[in-house]
Scaffold this motif. Structure first.
Motif, mmCIF file in Angstrom:
data_model
loop_
_atom_site.group_PDB
_atom_site.id
_atom_site.type_symbol
_atom_site.label_atom_id
_atom_site.label_comp_id
_atom_site.label_asym_id
_atom_site.label_seq_id
_atom_site.Cartn_x
_atom_site.Cartn_y
_atom_site.Cartn_z
ATOM 1 N N ASP A 149 7.783 -1.156 -5.187
ATOM 2 C CA ASP A 149 7.980 0.074 -4.429
ATOM 3 C C ASP A 149 6.714 0.488 -3.692
ATOM 4 N N MET A 150 5.553 0.059 -4.159
ATOM 5 C CA MET A 150 4.290 0.403 -3.489
ATOM 6 C C MET A 150 4.012 -0.488 -2.290
ATOM 7 N N ASP A 151 4.888 -1.457 -2.032
ATOM 8 C CA ASP A 151 4.684 -2.417 -0.950
ATOM 9 C C ASP A 151 5.480 -2.009 0.288
ATOM 10 N N GLY A 152 5.429 -0.718 0.643
ATOM 11 C CA GLY A 152 6.154 -0.241 1.819
ATOM 12 C C GLY A 152 5.358 -0.441 3.090
ATOM 13 N N LEU A 153 6.043 -0.327 4.217
ATOM 14 C CA LEU A 153 5.387 -0.463 5.512
ATOM 15 C C LEU A 153 4.388 0.667 5.719
ATOM 16 N N GLU A 198 3.957 3.945 3.486
ATOM 17 C CA GLU A 198 5.121 4.333 2.695
ATOM 18 C C GLU A 198 4.916 4.062 1.199
ATOM 19 N N GLY A 199 4.173 3.020 0.897
ATOM 20 C CA GLY A 199 3.932 2.701 -0.501
ATOM 21 C C GLY A 199 3.153 3.773 -1.241
ATOM 22 N N ALA A 200 2.458 4.642 -0.494
ATOM 23 C CA ALA A 200 1.688 5.712 -1.120
ATOM 24 C C ALA A 200 2.586 6.693 -1.868
ATOM 25 N N LYS A 201 3.862 6.751 -1.496
ATOM 26 C CA LYS A 201 4.796 7.655 -2.172
ATOM 27 C C LYS A 201 4.958 7.316 -3.651
ATOM 28 N N TYR A 202 4.590 6.105 -4.044
ATOM 29 C CA TYR A 202 4.818 5.630 -5.410
ATOM 30 C C TYR A 202 3.526 5.439 -6.192
ATOM 31 N N VAL A 203 2.400 5.842 -5.593
ATOM 32 C CA VAL A 203 1.109 5.652 -6.241
ATOM 33 C C VAL A 203 0.936 6.677 -7.362
ATOM 34 N N CYS A 204 0.851 6.183 -8.589
ATOM 35 C CA CYS A 204 0.582 7.003 -9.762
ATOM 36 C C CYS A 204 -0.107 6.102 -10.776
ATOM 37 N N SER A 205 -0.639 6.705 -11.828
ATOM 38 C CA SER A 205 -1.368 5.906 -12.812
ATOM 39 C C SER A 205 -0.958 6.275 -14.233
ATOM 40 N N PRO A 206 -0.693 5.240 -15.051
ATOM 41 C CA PRO A 206 -0.577 3.832 -14.683
ATOM 42 C C PRO A 206 0.515 3.629 -13.639
ATOM 43 N N PRO A 207 0.427 2.536 -12.878
ATOM 44 C CA PRO A 207 1.421 2.305 -11.832
ATOM 45 C C PRO A 207 2.725 1.762 -12.396
#
Length: 477
Positions: free
Chosen positions: A275-279, A282-291
């Motif tokens: 999900d973090m591999d968006g154009l 867009e992938g920033a929408k799923y950036v959290c930790s742990p991922p």
């Protein structure tokens, strides 16, 4: 006998039982369970519905400082509004101590932000970033005695990560006071090393956030946190666990008789690293930790919910706006994944996802759902009047339509963020009515209450962290 409210003809579920019953509510408490209870000022018909303890989300971030130029998307009004629409009646945000700041003044400032603005009840965890002599010797013990009976320590993030010696110091205070220690377990030096290598190779897109925080980073820190807790002989809660390897560290410690507990979150059940591999961004929408991890890790986390590795299921709600230079689109975030604000919204969608994917698909029982979403949180964090349906308990209730089908969409949600990472996920089962201490907050999907309905709750010591009885009763002030 006249009741303020009767909830009639519903199916009541607790962590241990499911039964048909009416609820009689007076002065904010459940005062009767039975049938034909008599007159009430208001009656809510719940035939065909589930009557459950209101959700307790014990891991949320609201109005939290997030770095220069970055603004969190939810204040206490919008965050607790979203929580209430998601079937929650209590949330536990964090009071984060800034370097050089007084812990007492930090707590006072968070109370000011919350006062008169909440739809649900709230209580606060502390976050210790600078364990000075003043904090360790005076402020922290005094605050724990005042009902702030849990605190979080970080093993990562610049300005928050504690060294092992500092971890031992704060754990020692917990040992002396009966507080519960929560740990964000990721190895800070390993992340810094991997991040530097990725950036030197030009790998700066959001998807590399996951690459910089692989499973060994979490596994090692989990093992080390447990080892430090074992040295001090103090219970510890490992929060937002994302994978089997970290789960195995918890299970091994518990098999040795240690009081080690675990929490997982929706992102580790339904999202993946892809999900973090968006154009573009867009992938920033799923950036959290742990991922988010891989499918195998999802399977492992479901196993952990079933077999008791995890006592609680929380959202780790940490909302930022996506289309905003003060949020996920911060200018520095475009220079490297390391600067993308860390966290995703999820307080409103936590319970529908667990209900649909868990109860609806036979992965967990309805009673396990209640335990993971409410009862265990109350026991873990000393909310002695909450988390169950019984005479004398706070009338914190969520009435669910177990058959309502909803496709999660930003347009349906009530948080301050401008997106949801769970967009397009279809769920079956939705909370329709939320009642906080006997007052209807949300009714059939419409807001009935005003900000200020919810209040601060002073907590007792954790049931999980103590072995002897504790007669301290949490109360709203």
């Amino acid at each position: 006998m006249t009741y303020d409210l009767i909830i009639a003809n519903g199916t009541v579920a607790t962590a241990s039982d499911t039964f048909a019953c009416d609820l009689g509510i007076r002065d904010g408490r459940i005062v009767a369970l039975g049938h034909g209870l008599g007159p009430a000022k208001r009656t809510i018909e719940a035939a065909g519905k589930l009557v459950l303890p209101g959700g307790i989300d014990s891991h949320v971030h609201i109005s939290q400082p997030s770095g220069e130029g970055i603004v969190m998307a939810d204040d206490f009004e919008s965050g607790t509004r979203s929580a209430a629409f998601g079937g929650n009646t209590t949330v536990l945000p964090f009071c984060v101590q800034d370097k050089g700041a007084s812990l007492r003044e930090t707590v006072k400032a968070y109370h000011a932000l919350a006062e008169g603005r909440c739809y649900t009840d709230v209580s606060f965890h502390l976050v210790i970033s600078e364990p000075s002599e003043q904090v360790l010797g005076q402020d922290l013990p005094a605050l724990i005695a005042d009902g702030y009976t849990s605190f979080k320590v970080f093993m990562t993030y610049e300005g928050l990560a504690l060294a092992d010696y500092e971890m031992l110091q704060v754990m020692s205070v917990a040992r002396e006071t009966g507080a519960l220690v929560m740990v964000h377990a990721e190895n800070y030096d390993a992340i810094r090393f991997l991040t530097q290598r990725l950036e030197q190779g030009g790998n700066i897109a959001p998807k590399f956030h996951g690459t910089s925080r692989p499973i060994p980073v979490e596994r090692e820190a989990t093992h080390r946190a447990i080892s430090l807790a074992e040295l001090v002989d103090v219970p510890v809660m490992i929060v937002h666990v994302s994978n089997r390897e970290a789960m195995e560290e918890i299970a091994r410690a518990r098999a040795r008789g240690l009081k080690v507990y675990g929490e997982t979150c929706p992102q580790y059940l339904v999202l993946t690293e892809r999900d973090m591999d968006g154009l573009n961004m867009e992938g920033a929408k799923y950036v959290c930790s742990p991922p988010p991890r891989d499918k195998a890790s999802q399977i492992a986390c479901w196993e952990g919910l079933r077999n008791g590795v995890f006592q609680t299921f929380s959202s780790d709600h940490c909302p930022f706006r996506y289309d905003d230079s003060a949020g996920k689109q911060a200018p520095k975030g475009r220079t490297s994944f390391r600067w993308v604000p860390n966290g995703i919204p999820g307080v409103e969608t936590r319970l529908p996802i667990l209900f649909s994917e868990g109860v609806g698909k036979g992965r967990i029982s309805l009673n396990e759902f209640v335990a993971l979403s409410a009862t265990n949180h109350a026991k873990m964090y000393g909310l002695t009047n909450k988390g169950s349906i019984a005479v004398g308990m706070d009338a914190d209730i969520a009435i669910w339509d177990p058959d309502r089908e909803v496709t999660i969409s930003q347009a349906l949600l009530h948080h301050g963020s401008d997106y949801t990472p769970y967009e397009g996920i279809a769920v079956r089962g939705w909370p329709m009515t939320t009642i906080v201490r006997g007052q209807v907050v949300v009714r059939d999907g419409e807001m009935e209450a005003q900000p200020g309905t919810g209040g601060y709750v002073r907590r007792a010591r954790s049931t999980y962290a103590r072995s002897e009885p504790d007669n301290h009763t949490g109360s709203r002030t």
